[in-house]
Design a protein around this motif. Structure first.
Motif, PDB file in Angstrom:
ATOM      1  N   UNK A 252      29.574  58.535  41.578  1.00 48.29           N
ATOM      2  CA  UNK A 252      28.459  59.009  42.393  1.00 48.29           C
ATOM      3  C   UNK A 252      27.320  58.003  42.359  1.00 48.29           C
ATOM      4  N   UNK A 253      26.386  58.144  43.309  1.00 46.76           N
ATOM      5  CA  UNK A 253      25.166  57.341  43.295  1.00 46.76           C
ATOM      6  C   UNK A 253      24.143  58.035  42.406  1.00 46.76           C
ATOM      7  N   UNK A 272      35.071  59.386  45.436  1.00 47.48           N
ATOM      8  CA  UNK A 272      34.331  58.271  44.852  1.00 47.48           C
ATOM      9  C   UNK A 272      33.565  57.493  45.912  1.00 47.48           C
ATOM     10  N   UNK A 273      32.370  57.012  45.570  1.00 54.02           N
ATOM     11  CA  UNK A 273      31.746  55.945  46.340  1.00 54.02           C
ATOM     12  C   UNK A 273      32.634  54.724  46.165  1.00 54.02           C
ATOM     13  N   UNK A 290      33.260  55.397  51.565  1.00 53.64           N
ATOM     14  CA  UNK A 290      33.780  56.558  50.833  1.00 53.64           C
ATOM     15  C   UNK A 290      34.930  57.160  51.618  1.00 53.64           C
ATOM     16  N   UNK A 291      36.043  57.396  50.951  1.00 49.98           N
ATOM     17  CA  UNK A 291      37.211  58.050  51.547  1.00 49.98           C
ATOM     18  C   UNK A 291      37.651  57.370  52.847  1.00 49.98           C
ATOM     19  N   UNK A 306      29.832  60.700  57.222  1.00 53.97           N
ATOM     20  CA  UNK A 306      30.491  59.488  57.726  1.00 53.97           C
ATOM     21  C   UNK A 306      29.893  59.051  59.057  1.00 53.97           C
ATOM     22  N   UNK A 307      29.888  57.763  59.289  1.00 50.72           N
ATOM     23  CA  UNK A 307      29.458  57.221  60.585  1.00 50.72           C
ATOM     24  C   UNK A 307      30.577  56.393  61.209  1.00 50.72           C
ATOM     25  N   UNK A 308      31.776  56.500  60.668  1.00 52.28           N
ATOM     26  CA  UNK A 308      32.947  55.834  61.229  1.00 52.28           C
ATOM     27  C   UNK A 308      34.135  56.763  61.089  1.00 52.28           C
ATOM     28  N   UNK A 309      35.210  56.427  61.777  1.00 51.99           N
ATOM     29  CA  UNK A 309      36.458  57.161  61.644  1.00 51.99           C
ATOM     30  C   UNK A 309      37.362  56.403  60.690  1.00 51.99           C
ATOM     31  N   UNK A 310      38.022  57.115  59.800  1.00 48.49           N
ATOM     32  CA  UNK A 310      38.774  56.468  58.719  1.00 48.49           C
ATOM     33  C   UNK A 310      39.902  55.580  59.213  1.00 48.49           C
TER      34      UNK A 310
END
Length: 353
Positions: A252-253, A272-273, A290-291, A306-310
């Motif tokens: 974590x942060x 996890x980060x 992350x993930x 999230x700001x992206x798609x995995x």
């Protein structure tokens, strides 16, 4: 490569001229080089080297790498390995412009430098268990755009946060958060001082103060934990972000106050980060992986989104996740191609308001 925040200057690492003979020394032989991108055919040596005694003030004996400009672009921080004595130790130094260093040419690897360089941390080869002695200083970052506010309300203009490797009698080697406070300016008389310790190592400059901020031996997972990352502070300098594991073993942060050492857990995620991270210019967000996604964590609430798609970018590498200077974009690196022919690509995400 490290780019100046205001000027068309970059710093990169130059390896040894004869790799077959010198590469065994690894980072101990690497030097910083400054290039003006408007005139890229000309390079300037950043740090001077002096491999004979007495040591020239402002020169070093080993290699510098991982250079980081401060927010104003005035000073550079770097990590350092000595080339002659105890090269396995790692320290942090600073390079200051406007003070050319000329070195006597009595060794084939001696050379001049355009900046005054000096170490600012103190390491020892065998730290006393459960003490604040360290044998490694690395993964550093400047604190604040204009420093931080001390507990008494005064301003510490220049300071660097770093990971210091201590020794615990119970847990062995572990990394804690340290800070080194620097003078706002180095007086001329200090710049004329340089010397070697009784062990032959380069002495840190006088006037710096190295402090341990975190004491985590009582935690279930003590010390800094998680993927490799560099400590990064909020723009106002009030908080230093690092990664540690929570009681469930998830990275974590956490944030640490450079003034008091008060430590708080910011995120409470289920994953996890997974990368290094940076703060947005306004201090509201931290960008990280992350993930399989590029994510933003709200520094006020600790919420991560999230700001992206995995599946959009392939494997996200852990080394960097960086805000643009205006906070409108995030740059990161991904791997693409087959496992046998993988290449790294720089990617950009445009953030929506």
């Amino acid at each position: 490569v490290t780019h100046h925040p205001r000027l068309p200057l970059v710093v990169f690492i130059l390896g040894p001229e004869h790799p077959t003979a010198d590469w065994q020394y690894g980072p101990n032989r690497r030097q910083g080089v400054v290039v003006d991108t408007t005139n890229p055919d000309i390079s300037i040596r950043l740090d001077a080297r002096d491999l004979t005694s007495p040591l020239t003030p402002g020169a070093l004996r080993g290699g510098t790498h991982v250079h980081v400009w401060d927010a104003a672009g005035d000073w550079l921080a770097f990590t350092y390995n000595d080339a002659l004595v105890e090269p396995g130790l790692r320290d942090i130094g600073v390079a200051i412009p406007g003070h050319r260093v000329e070195v006597k040419p009595d060794h084939p690897r001696n050379h001049d430098g355009t900046w005054f360089s000096a170490l600012v941390t103190r390491t020892v080869p065998a730290p006393t268990p459960d003490s604040d002695e360290i044998k490694r200083a690395n993964e550093e970052g400047w604190i604040g755009t204009e420093g931080y506010i001390r507990s008494d309300g005064s301003i510490q203009r220049r300071a660097i946060a770093f990971q210091g490797q201590v020794v615990s009698a119970e847990h062995g080697d572990m990394a804690e958060v340290f800070v080194v406070d620097l003078p706002g300016e180095f007086p001329a008389q200090i710049m004329n001082q340089a010397g070697l310790s009784s062990t032959g190592r380069v002495e840190p400059l006088p006037g710096v103060r190295q402090r341990r901020l975190t004491h985590t031996t009582d935690r279930r997972y003590p010390g800094i934990q998680g993927t490799r990352h560099w400590l990064r502070s909020s723009p106002d300098g009030s908080q230093i972000a690092c990664l540690m594991k929570d009681d469930s073993g998830i990275s974590q942060i956490f944030t640490v106050s450079p003034a008091t050492g008060e430590t708080k857990q910011l995120t409470h995620n289920d994953s996890d980060i997974s990368s290094a991270f940076t703060w947005s210019p306004d201090g509201r967000w931290i960008a990280h992986g992350m993930a399989g996604n590029i994510c933003l964590t709200d520094t006020q609430t600790g919420t991560t989104r999230p700001v992206s798609q995995s599946d959009a970018f392939g494997e996200i590498r852990k080394e960097a996740c960086v805000f643009s200077p205006d906070g409108s974009r995030i740059a990161f690196v991904r791997s693409s191609g087959s496992p046998h022919e993988s290449t790294n690509q720089i990617c950009i995400i445009e953030l929506k308001e």
